[in-house]
Design a protein around this motif. Sequence first.
Motif, PDB file in Angstrom:
ATOM      1  N   THR A 149      -3.335   0.677  -4.495  1.00 22.68           N
ATOM      2  CA  THR A 149      -2.768  -0.605  -3.123  1.00 22.68           C
ATOM      3  C   THR A 149      -2.541  -1.438  -4.575  1.00 22.68           C
ATOM      4  O   THR A 149      -2.659  -0.922  -6.165  1.00 22.68           O
ATOM      5  CB  THR A 149      -4.709  -1.176  -3.521  1.00 22.68           C
ATOM      6  OG1 THR A 149      -5.342  -1.046  -4.000  1.00 22.68           O
ATOM      7  CG2 THR A 149      -5.091  -0.124  -2.621  1.00 22.68           C
TER       8      THR A 149
ATOM      9  N   ASN B  14     -10.519  -9.414   2.462  1.00 23.01           N
ATOM     10  CA  ASN B  14      -8.854  -9.101   3.188  1.00 23.01           C
ATOM     11  C   ASN B  14      -8.171 -10.420   3.388  1.00 23.01           C
ATOM     12  O   ASN B  14      -7.564 -10.954   4.425  1.00 23.01           O
ATOM     13  CB  ASN B  14      -9.365  -7.891   4.381  1.00 23.01           C
ATOM     14  CG  ASN B  14      -9.503  -6.874   4.420  1.00 23.01           C
ATOM     15  OD1 ASN B  14      -9.402  -6.556   3.120  1.00 23.01           O
ATOM     16  ND2 ASN B  14      -9.814  -6.163   5.362  1.00 23.01           N
TER      17      ASN B  14
ATOM     18  N   GLY C  48      -5.232  -5.500  -3.821  1.00 23.15           N
ATOM     19  CA  GLY C  48      -5.299  -4.339  -2.755  1.00 23.15           C
ATOM     20  C   GLY C  48      -4.945  -5.459  -1.655  1.00 23.15           C
ATOM     21  O   GLY C  48      -5.421  -5.483  -0.767  1.00 23.15           O
TER      22      GLY C  48
ATOM     23  N   ALA D 253      -9.422  -2.300  -4.673  1.00 22.59           N
ATOM     24  CA  ALA D 253      -7.898  -3.413  -5.177  1.00 22.59           C
ATOM     25  C   ALA D 253      -7.834  -3.137  -6.467  1.00 22.59           C
ATOM     26  O   ALA D 253      -7.958  -1.829  -7.208  1.00 22.59           O
ATOM     27  CB  ALA D 253      -8.313  -5.120  -4.858  1.00 22.59           C
TER      28      ALA D 253
ATOM     29  N   THR E 195      -3.123   1.795   6.980  1.00 25.53           N
ATOM     30  CA  THR E 195      -3.700   0.020   6.762  1.00 25.53           C
ATOM     31  C   THR E 195      -4.277  -0.630   6.917  1.00 25.53           C
ATOM     32  O   THR E 195      -4.355  -2.140   7.003  1.00 25.53           O
ATOM     33  CB  THR E 195      -2.162  -0.579   6.121  1.00 25.53           C
ATOM     34  OG1 THR E 195      -1.197  -0.324   7.653  1.00 25.53           O
ATOM     35  CG2 THR E 195      -1.170  -0.002   5.013  1.00 25.53           C
TER      36      THR E 195
ATOM     37  N   GLN F  28     -12.503   2.028   2.112  1.00 19.91           N
ATOM     38  CA  GLN F  28     -11.869   1.065   1.905  1.00 19.91           C
ATOM     39  C   GLN F  28     -10.852   0.752   0.411  1.00 19.91           C
ATOM     40  O   GLN F  28     -11.932   1.333  -0.571  1.00 19.91           O
ATOM     41  CB  GLN F  28     -11.695  -0.580   2.105  1.00 19.91           C
ATOM     42  CG  GLN F  28     -10.698  -0.960   1.265  1.00 19.91           C
ATOM     43  CD  GLN F  28     -11.162  -2.679   2.181  1.00 19.91           C
ATOM     44  OE1 GLN F  28     -11.637  -3.038   2.615  1.00 19.91           O
ATOM     45  NE2 GLN F  28      -9.638  -3.214   2.115  1.00 19.91           N
TER      46      GLN F  28
ATOM     47  N   ALA G 195       1.104  -0.893  -0.342  1.00 21.64           N
ATOM     48  CA  ALA G 195      -0.245   0.170  -0.149  1.00 21.64           C
ATOM     49  C   ALA G 195       0.723   1.096   0.059  1.00 21.64           C
ATOM     50  O   ALA G 195       2.101   1.173   0.698  1.00 21.64           O
ATOM     51  CB  ALA G 195      -0.857   0.081   1.553  1.00 21.64           C
TER      52      ALA G 195
ATOM     53  N   THR H 195      -4.218 -10.339   3.894  1.00 17.61           N
ATOM     54  CA  THR H 195      -4.117  -9.253   4.975  1.00 17.61           C
ATOM     55  C   THR H 195      -2.788 -10.254   4.962  1.00 17.61           C
ATOM     56  O   THR H 195      -2.412 -10.615   5.489  1.00 17.61           O
ATOM     57  CB  THR H 195      -4.535  -8.341   5.381  1.00 17.61           C
ATOM     58  OG1 THR H 195      -4.049  -7.370   6.603  1.00 17.61           O
ATOM     59  CG2 THR H 195      -5.260 -10.201   6.680  1.00 17.61           C
TER      60      THR H 195
ATOM     61  N   LEU I 206      -6.193  -1.062   2.066  1.00 19.60           N
ATOM     62  CA  LEU I 206      -5.604   0.704   2.686  1.00 19.60           C
ATOM     63  C   LEU I 206      -6.468   1.333   2.942  1.00 19.60           C
ATOM     64  O   LEU I 206      -8.304   0.789   2.139  1.00 19.60           O
ATOM     65  CB  LEU I 206      -5.081   0.913   1.725  1.00 19.60           C
ATOM     66  CG  LEU I 206      -5.089   2.328   1.711  1.00 19.60           C
ATOM     67  CD1 LEU I 206      -3.689   2.613   2.511  1.00 19.60           C
ATOM     68  CD2 LEU I 206      -3.323   3.006  -0.036  1.00 19.60           C
TER      69      LEU I 206
END
Length: 510
Positions: A130, A379, A134, A187, A151, A184, A117, A382, A138
């Motif tokens: 991103t 996510n 993604g 992506a 983040t 958010q 990010a 992540t 972010l």
Amino acid sequence: MMAHTLPAATGFLVSARQGGDRAPGPVFATRGAHESVAEALRNQTFDAVLVHSGSPGDAVARAGDTALVLAGELYNREELLTLLPSGSDAGTDAQLVLALLGVYDLHAFRLLNGRFAAAAALGDRVLLATDHAGSVPLYTLPAPGRVLAATEIKALVPATAGTPPAGRPVADARRVRRVPGVHQVPAGTVLDLDVRTGTAVPSRTWAPALSRRVLSEADATDAVRRTLERAVKARTGGTTPLVVLSGGIDSSGVAALAAAHTDGPLDTLSMGTDTADEFAEARVVATHLGSSHREITVPTADLLGQLPYAVWASESVDPDIIEYLLPLTALYRALDDPARRILTGYGADIPLAGMHREDRLPQLDTAVAFDMATFDGLNEMTPVLSGIQGHWSTHPYWDRDVLDLLVPLEAGLKRRYGRDKWVLREAMSALLPQETVTRPKLGVHEGSGTTSSFSLLLMDAGVPDADVHRAKSLVVKEIFDRVVVEGLPPGLVSTADAVHQVAARLKETE
Ligand code: ATP
Ligand code: MG
Ligand code: MG
Ligand code: MG
């Protein structure tokens, strides 16, 4: 290249403002030291707090009136360097992106293959970007005169308290549940914000292919092997990586390729519970590759008790995703080593429709098209999941080049001769034992017994069979409201309490 266990930064909170108030204090689930950076630009002040493991300066770049911070890393550095004059100041990923911004402006983000990010400030603009997937979440809270981004949602929550208007709507961006004004960043997107007005213009930098390619068996398997190999190699960072290994084809393929690029033995790690494990299958692979292999057993009650950690880390409210992430959360939390670079086989099933357990190709391609159109905001990838224990995880199957190859393969290469993920199995067949190559898919939520244990917990609390999935969704939201919205530490939030509350609520509305 120097060996890097972790990227220079693994998270950030930035504040870009015309003047006046201070940035909020940093709150992250990601473990690491914090470093504050302040860049006074011509029209704005750009402050950042970086989560880092020793060289935060490498995550910041400044040239003229432009400043940039980057959490994460790039995987196509060599390619990108050919775009700059030789001798350019691009030793770090942050410097490289900054230099590309100077040449391409926001279109620089269309060039990057990475897990990152980024936030940049220039003139009156703030760019928030991103990676294609993604994969490093972010979030932003934009308001006239001040743009915040981080983040993790929880880093922005304090700034939403009390001071309406809390933020401006952001076109095309998902709102965060119960955190007013926070959105958010999608992506594969760069948001171009004007710090004076807080308005955002989104540009997509990547989208999954909709068309399908026809390749011969040999060309397809050869391309998959080569592309995946490059993705694994780019992610080892010159260190001995740790591969989280189930003995399924996805993680076994990554382990085989990583072993080939590691001096000395590779490290592999498997988790299981007292309910279920895949230890025997993982051991077959570890023995074949000669890896230094470990097993971790987590009691099922402990596993379910860690739901608040999975939600706290992923900030996801999707109950299915949380079931996939929970066993991995428990695995990472039990990994007491100093900071590790972790490679996973996560995500291969999405472009390959690995969970498609039958022969019909239309249904397979429908699943691929649907999943590739709806992954954003879950996510699932992540890095915070392992970040809560100070580790960095990265997923070769979601490398941009790997996805650009796998997604468009025609469905008959994905399911062939009655076998799921055929093209991947064929591509890996020379590197792994035959029993691994032909082993049917077993999801991490199945192999660890997570789905069934969570269901049982709810039914024991009185939730009828038919309501179990809905109850799971409510439990996850309940926990999200505690650990993300209210900011309670996950250790103080109880899975059992959430389950009983939800069970009682469902009974009332019967
Ligand atoms: P397959 O999808 O064919 O079962 P797989 O087991 O490698 O292959 P998933 O089941 O989709 O893949 O799991 C996703 C990833 O999570 C794995 O590739 C692996 O990196 C990690 N993982 C899953 N189960 C375990 C486990 N029991 N121990 C360690 N890591 C695991
Ligand atoms: Mg080796
Ligand atoms: Mg898989
Ligand atoms: Mg599996």
